[in-house]
Every structure is written in C-alpha cells, then in structure tokens.
Design a protein around this motif. Structure first.
Motif, PDB file in Angstrom:
ATOM      1  N   SER A  92       0.905  -0.962   0.014  1.00  0.00           N
ATOM      2  CA  SER A  92      -0.053   0.049   0.026  1.00  0.00           C
ATOM      3  C   SER A  92       0.919   1.278   0.000  1.00  0.00           C
ATOM      4  N   ILE A  93       1.917   1.329   0.580  1.00  0.00           N
ATOM      5  CA  ILE A  93       2.846   2.281   0.701  1.00  0.00           C
ATOM      6  C   ILE A  93       3.377   2.602  -0.886  1.00  0.00           C
ATOM      7  N   SER A  94       3.781   1.538  -1.484  1.00  0.00           N
ATOM      8  CA  SER A  94       4.291   1.801  -2.697  1.00  0.00           C
ATOM      9  C   SER A  94       3.349   2.139  -3.801  1.00  0.00           C
ATOM     10  N   ARG A  95       1.926   1.754  -3.587  1.00  0.00           N
ATOM     11  CA  ARG A  95       1.017   2.294  -4.395  1.00  0.00           C
ATOM     12  C   ARG A  95       0.542   3.574  -4.236  1.00  0.00           C
ATOM     13  N   LEU A  96       0.658   4.174  -2.951  1.00  0.00           N
ATOM     14  CA  LEU A  96       0.563   5.650  -2.700  1.00  0.00           C
ATOM     15  C   LEU A  96       1.654   6.197  -3.269  1.00  0.00           C
ATOM     16  N   LYS A  97       2.839   6.007  -3.201  1.00  0.00           N
ATOM     17  CA  LYS A  97       3.737   6.585  -3.897  1.00  0.00           C
ATOM     18  C   LYS A  97       3.751   6.675  -5.465  1.00  0.00           C
ATOM     19  N   GLY A  98       3.029   5.811  -6.045  1.00  0.00           N
ATOM     20  CA  GLY A  98       3.009   5.706  -7.409  1.00  0.00           C
ATOM     21  C   GLY A  98       3.854   4.790  -8.265  1.00  0.00           C
ATOM     22  N   GLY A  99       4.279   3.922  -7.570  1.00  0.00           N
ATOM     23  CA  GLY A  99       5.497   3.007  -8.384  1.00  0.00           C
ATOM     24  C   GLY A  99       5.358   1.477  -7.708  1.00  0.00           C
ATOM     25  N   SER A 100       5.649   0.606  -8.339  1.00  0.00           N
ATOM     26  CA  SER A 100       5.809  -0.750  -7.952  1.00  0.00           C
ATOM     27  C   SER A 100       6.912  -0.986  -7.141  1.00  0.00           C
ATOM     28  N   ASP A 101       6.963  -2.168  -6.534  1.00  0.00           N
ATOM     29  CA  ASP A 101       8.124  -2.730  -5.798  1.00  0.00           C
ATOM     30  C   ASP A 101       9.207  -2.956  -6.538  1.00  0.00           C
ATOM     31  N   GLU A 102       9.142  -3.444  -7.756  1.00  0.00           N
ATOM     32  CA  GLU A 102      10.308  -3.689  -8.640  1.00  0.00           C
ATOM     33  C   GLU A 102      10.806  -2.329  -8.921  1.00  0.00           C
ATOM     34  N   GLU A 103      10.090  -1.359  -9.399  1.00  0.00           N
ATOM     35  CA  GLU A 103      10.943   0.021  -9.764  1.00  0.00           C
ATOM     36  C   GLU A 103      11.555   0.540  -8.795  1.00  0.00           C
ATOM     37  N   SER A 104      10.993   0.461  -7.629  1.00  0.00           N
ATOM     38  CA  SER A 104      11.735   1.081  -6.437  1.00  0.00           C
ATOM     39  C   SER A 104      12.864   0.262  -5.990  1.00  0.00           C
ATOM     40  N   TRP A 105      12.938  -1.051  -6.347  1.00  0.00           N
ATOM     41  CA  TRP A 105      13.956  -1.830  -5.988  1.00  0.00           C
ATOM     42  C   TRP A 105      15.144  -1.490  -6.822  1.00  0.00           C
ATOM     43  N   GLN A 106      14.569  -1.496  -8.024  1.00  0.00           N
ATOM     44  CA  GLN A 106      15.557  -1.432  -9.415  1.00  0.00           C
ATOM     45  C   GLN A 106      16.390   0.191  -9.113  1.00  0.00           C
ATOM     46  N   HIS A 107      15.498   1.211  -8.721  1.00  0.00           N
ATOM     47  CA  HIS A 107      16.114   2.495  -8.299  1.00  0.00           C
ATOM     48  C   HIS A 107      17.100   2.470  -7.064  1.00  0.00           C
ATOM     49  N   ARG A 108      16.656   1.783  -6.065  1.00  0.00           N
ATOM     50  CA  ARG A 108      17.726   1.642  -5.047  1.00  0.00           C
ATOM     51  C   ARG A 108      18.691   0.847  -5.398  1.00  0.00           C
ATOM     52  N   LYS A 109      18.925  -0.149  -6.190  1.00  0.00           N
ATOM     53  CA  LYS A 109      20.010  -0.896  -6.719  1.00  0.00           C
ATOM     54  C   LYS A 109      20.868   0.045  -7.589  1.00  0.00           C
ATOM     55  N   GLU A 110      20.549   0.764  -8.425  1.00  0.00           N
ATOM     56  CA  GLU A 110      21.170   1.454  -9.290  1.00  0.00           C
ATOM     57  C   GLU A 110      21.968   3.064  -8.292  1.00  0.00           C
ATOM     58  N   LYS A 111      21.116   3.365  -7.512  1.00  0.00           N
ATOM     59  CA  LYS A 111      21.565   4.513  -6.641  1.00  0.00           C
ATOM     60  C   LYS A 111      22.687   3.751  -5.828  1.00  0.00           C
ATOM     61  N   SER A 112      22.670   2.716  -5.130  1.00  0.00           N
ATOM     62  CA  SER A 112      23.553   2.059  -4.358  1.00  0.00           C
ATOM     63  C   SER A 112      24.905   1.827  -5.218  1.00  0.00           C
ATOM     64  N   LEU A 113      24.698   1.499  -6.449  1.00  0.00           N
ATOM     65  CA  LEU A 113      25.780   1.202  -7.525  1.00  0.00           C
ATOM     66  C   LEU A 113      26.516   2.496  -7.816  1.00  0.00           C
ATOM     67  N   ARG A 114      25.760   3.347  -7.806  1.00  0.00           N
ATOM     68  CA  ARG A 114      26.458   4.783  -8.202  1.00  0.00           C
ATOM     69  C   ARG A 114      27.213   5.238  -6.798  1.00  0.00           C
ATOM     70  N   THR A 115      26.687   5.249  -5.841  1.00  0.00           N
ATOM     71  CA  THR A 115      27.455   5.522  -4.704  1.00  0.00           C
ATOM     72  C   THR A 115      28.607   4.648  -4.514  1.00  0.00           C
ATOM     73  N   ILE A 116      28.700   3.221  -4.696  1.00  0.00           N
ATOM     74  CA  ILE A 116      29.613   2.416  -4.537  1.00  0.00           C
ATOM     75  C   ILE A 116      30.802   2.986  -5.645  1.00  0.00           C
ATOM     76  N   THR A 117      30.395   3.077  -6.863  1.00  0.00           N
ATOM     77  CA  THR A 117      31.418   3.463  -7.850  1.00  0.00           C
ATOM     78  C   THR A 117      32.043   4.856  -7.497  1.00  0.00           C
ATOM     79  N   ARG A 118      31.363   5.768  -7.106  1.00  0.00           N
ATOM     80  CA  ARG A 118      31.524   6.925  -6.792  1.00  0.00           C
ATOM     81  C   ARG A 118      32.807   7.025  -5.478  1.00  0.00           C
TER      82      ARG A 118
END
Length: 155
Positions: A64-90
């Motif tokens: 229900s939280i992800s529905r309120l935000k307007g995104g799916s679980d898969e999209e938010s997980w993918q976004h967190r993964k990309e952000k984490s990868l960018r941080t590690i690379t930096r």
C-alpha cells in the motif's frame, strides 16, 4: 493461584479471556517460573502457526505504501540498486584518485624509507635483556677475580 495450562495461555494470547483474568495471569507470571516457561512455549507455537498460515502484515503495508507513492516494488528496488551502485562507484573512484595522487607525490616511498630507517636504528640499539644480564654478570665476576689476584700478590 494454581498453574496456568498451555491451552489457557493460548486463549490469553488470542485475547479470548476476560480482562480481569488477563490481569490475574500477568501477575502470576511475575511469581511463577514454570508458568513463564509454559507461556513462552505457547507464544512460540502461536508464532509458528502464524508463519505457517502465511500471516504477513509487512507485505500488505509495503504494497500500500508503494501504491501511494505511485510506483511498483520492482521499480523502487531497481532504483535503490542503481543508486547504491552509483554510490559504490563514486567512492571507489575517489579512493583510486587519492591513491594515485599519493603515489605520484611520493608519500608511500617516503613512508617506506622512514619505516626502514626506524627499523635499522632500533636494531642497533636494542640488545636482549638476557644478553645484557650475562654481560654484566661476567664483568662483575671479572672484577672479583682481579681483586682476588691482587689480594694474593700483596700478601
């Protein structure tokens, strides 16, 4: 009060007993170790029953939280993964850059030279305690022996 059975503790956990009896059970727990262990066993059994039934409150809440935000679980997980990868690379690039700067500046070379000089000076100065004691003992014995020889000559 007599000991409380496991079935009564299960009813307590399911909130199926009157409030006055709940208070009585809770007060009894403070003074009876046997009932406390029975209560803990009933609680563990209740938890395993909930796990078996598939009762999971976190899943629906997160959905229900992800529905309120307007995104799916898969999209938010993918976004967190990309952000984490960018941080590690930096962080890796920053560390690599500092390493190259320190190597080019000769910091590591001067550091190893300093450590070598400290090690060589400490090797020259230190002598083991045993060797020092042996040397002092022999010199003491030599002085005693000289005094004895001089004493015999004077007589």
């Amino acid at each position: 009060m007599n000991h409380v059975s496991e079935a009564q503790w299960v009813a307590y956990l399911a909130d199926e007993i009157p409030e006055a009896l709940k208070i009585e059970y809770e007060n009894h727990l403070y003074s009876c170790d046997k009932c406390l262990s029975v209560y803990m066993e009933a609680m563990e059994k209740e938890e395993t029953c909930l796990d078996i039934e598939g009762f999971d409150i976190a899943g629906p809440v997160m959905d229900s939280i992800s529905r309120l935000k307007g995104g799916s679980d898969e999209e938010s997980w993918q976004h967190r993964k990309e952000k984490s990868l960018r941080t590690i690379t930096r962080h890796y690039l920053i560390a690599a850059g500092f390493t190259i700067l320190l190597m080019a500046g000769g910091v590591f070379q001067s550091l190893t030279e300093y450590v070598d000089s400290v090690e060589s000076s400490s090797d020259k100065k230190t002598q083991s305690l045993t060797e020092d004691l042996i040397d002092k003992t022999f010199s003491w014995m030599d002085t005693i022996e000289k005094k004895n020889k001089e004493g015999f000559r004077n007589e």
